[in-house]
Scaffold this motif. Structure first.
Motif, PDB file in Angstrom:
ATOM      1  N   ALA A 150       0.824  -1.205   0.000  1.00 46.60           N
ATOM      2  CA  ALA A 150       0.000   0.000   0.000  1.00 46.60           C
ATOM      3  C   ALA A 150       0.860   1.257   0.000  1.00 46.60           C
ATOM      4  N   LYS A 151       2.067   1.161   0.567  1.00 47.04           N
ATOM      5  CA  LYS A 151       2.995   2.287   0.580  1.00 47.04           C
ATOM      6  C   LYS A 151       3.726   2.454  -0.748  1.00 47.04           C
ATOM      7  N   GLY A 152       3.607   1.458  -1.621  1.00 48.74           N
ATOM      8  CA  GLY A 152       4.308   1.522  -2.899  1.00 48.74           C
ATOM      9  C   GLY A 152       5.456   0.555  -3.007  1.00 48.74           C
ATOM     10  N   GLY A 153       5.515  -0.426  -2.096  1.00 49.52           N
ATOM     11  CA  GLY A 153       6.576  -1.421  -2.140  1.00 49.52           C
ATOM     12  C   GLY A 153       7.572  -1.239  -1.016  1.00 49.52           C
ATOM     13  N   PRO A 154       8.427  -2.247  -0.782  1.00 46.26           N
ATOM     14  CA  PRO A 154       9.420  -2.172   0.290  1.00 46.26           C
ATOM     15  C   PRO A 154      10.345  -0.975   0.098  1.00 46.26           C
ATOM     16  N   SER A 155      10.644  -0.309   1.210  1.00 46.34           N
ATOM     17  CA  SER A 155      11.543   0.840   1.137  1.00 46.34           C
ATOM     18  C   SER A 155      12.227   1.041   2.477  1.00 46.34           C
ATOM     19  N   CYS A 156      13.479   1.456   2.424  1.00 49.98           N
ATOM     20  CA  CYS A 156      14.207   1.816   3.632  1.00 49.98           C
ATOM     21  C   CYS A 156      15.422   2.633   3.210  1.00 49.98           C
ATOM     22  N   VAL A 157      15.865   3.488   4.103  1.00 46.74           N
ATOM     23  CA  VAL A 157      17.065   4.288   3.869  1.00 46.74           C
ATOM     24  C   VAL A 157      18.221   3.546   4.518  1.00 46.74           C
ATOM     25  N   GLU A 158      19.279   3.340   3.761  1.00 45.47           N
ATOM     26  CA  GLU A 158      20.356   2.453   4.218  1.00 45.47           C
ATOM     27  C   GLU A 158      21.718   3.106   4.042  1.00 45.47           C
ATOM     28  N   LEU A 159      22.619   2.831   4.995  1.00 42.91           N
ATOM     29  CA  LEU A 159      23.998   3.292   4.943  1.00 42.91           C
ATOM     30  C   LEU A 159      24.919   2.155   5.374  1.00 42.91           C
ATOM     31  N   PRO A 160      26.165   2.160   4.910  1.00 49.27           N
ATOM     32  CA  PRO A 160      27.109   1.134   5.380  1.00 49.27           C
ATOM     33  C   PRO A 160      27.573   1.429   6.807  1.00 49.27           C
ATOM     34  N   SER A 161      28.090   0.414   7.455  1.00 49.21           N
ATOM     35  CA  SER A 161      28.520   0.550   8.847  1.00 49.21           C
ATOM     36  C   SER A 161      29.759   1.429   9.000  1.00 49.21           C
ATOM     37  N   SER A 162      30.430   1.737   7.910  1.00 45.64           N
ATOM     38  CA  SER A 162      31.607   2.606   7.961  1.00 45.64           C
ATOM     39  C   SER A 162      31.226   4.085   8.014  1.00 45.64           C
ATOM     40  N   SER A 163      29.937   4.400   7.955  1.00 49.59           N
ATOM     41  CA  SER A 163      29.479   5.795   7.937  1.00 49.59           C
ATOM     42  C   SER A 163      29.605   6.425   9.316  1.00 49.59           C
ATOM     43  N   SER A 164      29.545   7.741   9.334  1.00 48.68           N
ATOM     44  CA  SER A 164      29.567   8.490  10.589  1.00 48.68           C
ATOM     45  C   SER A 164      28.149   8.861  10.998  1.00 48.68           C
ATOM     46  N   VAL A 165      28.010   9.286  12.252  1.00 43.83           N
ATOM     47  CA  VAL A 165      26.712   9.760  12.730  1.00 43.83           C
ATOM     48  C   VAL A 165      26.280  10.990  11.932  1.00 43.83           C
TER      49      VAL A 165
END
Length: 335
Positions: free
Chosen positions: A215-230
């Motif tokens: 209903a939202k338009g399909g699976p979605s998530c915002v993703e970053l690698p673990s090497s990223s900073s806060v």
């Protein structure tokens, strides 16, 4: 006298004839409790719509229940106190108060004069990364001013509150009467009531997480690698308007939310977020609550309320395929 026989009751007179003629009067029947409970009552929506109050969803999980059309203050009992801070307070003081009170918002006021509201989202969106910035800024530099503040009267229904929050992309709605703030309704307050109501009267056809994501338009998530900073995670949340970031690595996954930023970084103001690894503040996979794509969204809402979080990663065949939020579920139920 002791031992005397009890007097016998006089027999009741036979019923009189019915005024319309033709035999005895029909006895008045009082409806049984089960009949009165099973018979749905029609309530009138404040806008004129009608809805069933029997607790049934008429075979659909998207129809609103009758309690969603009641005034918000009538159904959300035991609300927490409204927390205030003065406009002369520093942003650092406001952040400490939000963490200390376990509140996601503070009303900025002086006496009876309302200046605005500051929320944890304001902190994430507007607080500069420079060390010591929260001590130099006033809370008025971060708050949503009164001129832009969306409020609601006590007559606002739960359904109207959720629609206002969804349309404005905020989670805290002040309920104002006259010049005073009677309550600040949060998304979590509404979720707690909806989860309790659904536990007492389950929906006829439970909606699954997969159906919600479709209903939202399909699976979605915002993703970053673990090497990223806060800092990179905060910038990503700012640009995408997301409330959480999924952190992926070869060893598993984690999640960082705006609440993590408030309680683990902003409250200390001792380091630049770009110098803090995201792995230092994220919740790691062994401790992250997840849900199956075939799970019921009513169970997800109960899990969120009990655990005190707003985001759930969705796992399908041992792989994370998306993230659902408390706002997604409430909007789906009450749309």
């Amino acid at each position: 006298p002791v031992g005397a026989p009890r007097p016998r009751r006089r027999p009741r007179a036979p019923p009189a004839a019915h005024p319309g003629g033709g035999g005895a009067a029909r006895p008045r029947l009082r409806p049984t409790m089960s009949a009165s409970l099973l018979a749905p009552r029609l309530l009138r929506h404040p806008r004129g719509a009608r809805c069933l109050s029997s607790g049934s969803r008429l075979g659909s999980a998207t129809r609103s229940e009758s309690w969603s059309f009641l005034p918000i203050l009538n159904i959300t009992k035991g609300l927490p106190a409204v927390y205030h801070t003065e406009p002369t307070a520093s942003a650092f003081r406001a952040i400490i108060d939000m963490v200390k009170m376990r509140s996601g918002s503070l009303m900025v006021s002086k006496g009876s004069e309302l200046y605005g509201i500051v929320t944890e989202r304001d902190v994430l969106d507007k607080l500069p990364f420079a060390i010591g910035s929260s001590r130099k800024l006033k809370v008025t530099d971060l708050m949503t001013p009164k001129s832009s503040l969306i409020t609601a009267p006590p007559s606002f229904t739960l359904d109207q509150c959720v629609k206002a929050m969804h349309a404005g992309s905020f989670r805290h709605l002040p309920i104002v009467e006259g010049t005073g703030v009677r309550a600040v309704i949060s998304m979590r307050d509404i979720a707690q009531h909806v989860a309790s109501a659904l536990a007492k009267a389950p929906v006829g056809q439970p909606t699954t997480v997969r159906e919600l994501m479709e209903a939202k338009g399909g699976p979605s998530c915002v993703e970053l690698p673990s090497s990223s900073s806060v800092g990179a995670a905060v910038e990503m949340m700012r640009s995408t308007r997301a409330g959480s970031i999924l952190i992926s690595s070869s060893e598993g996954f984690g999640i960082i939310t705006e609440r993590d930023y408030l309680t683990k970084v902003a409250v200390y103001d001792e380091a630049n977020p770009h110098d803090i690894p995201v792995t230092d503040i994220m919740t790691t996979s062994p401790y992250v609550k997840t849900v199956s794509a075939t799970g019921r969204i009513s169970d997800c809402l109960s899990l969120m309320v009990a655990g005190g979080f707003r985001h759930l990663p969705v796992v399908d065949k041992a792989e994370v395929v998306g993230v659902i939020s408390m706002r997604d579920i409430l909007h789906y139920f009450l749309k």
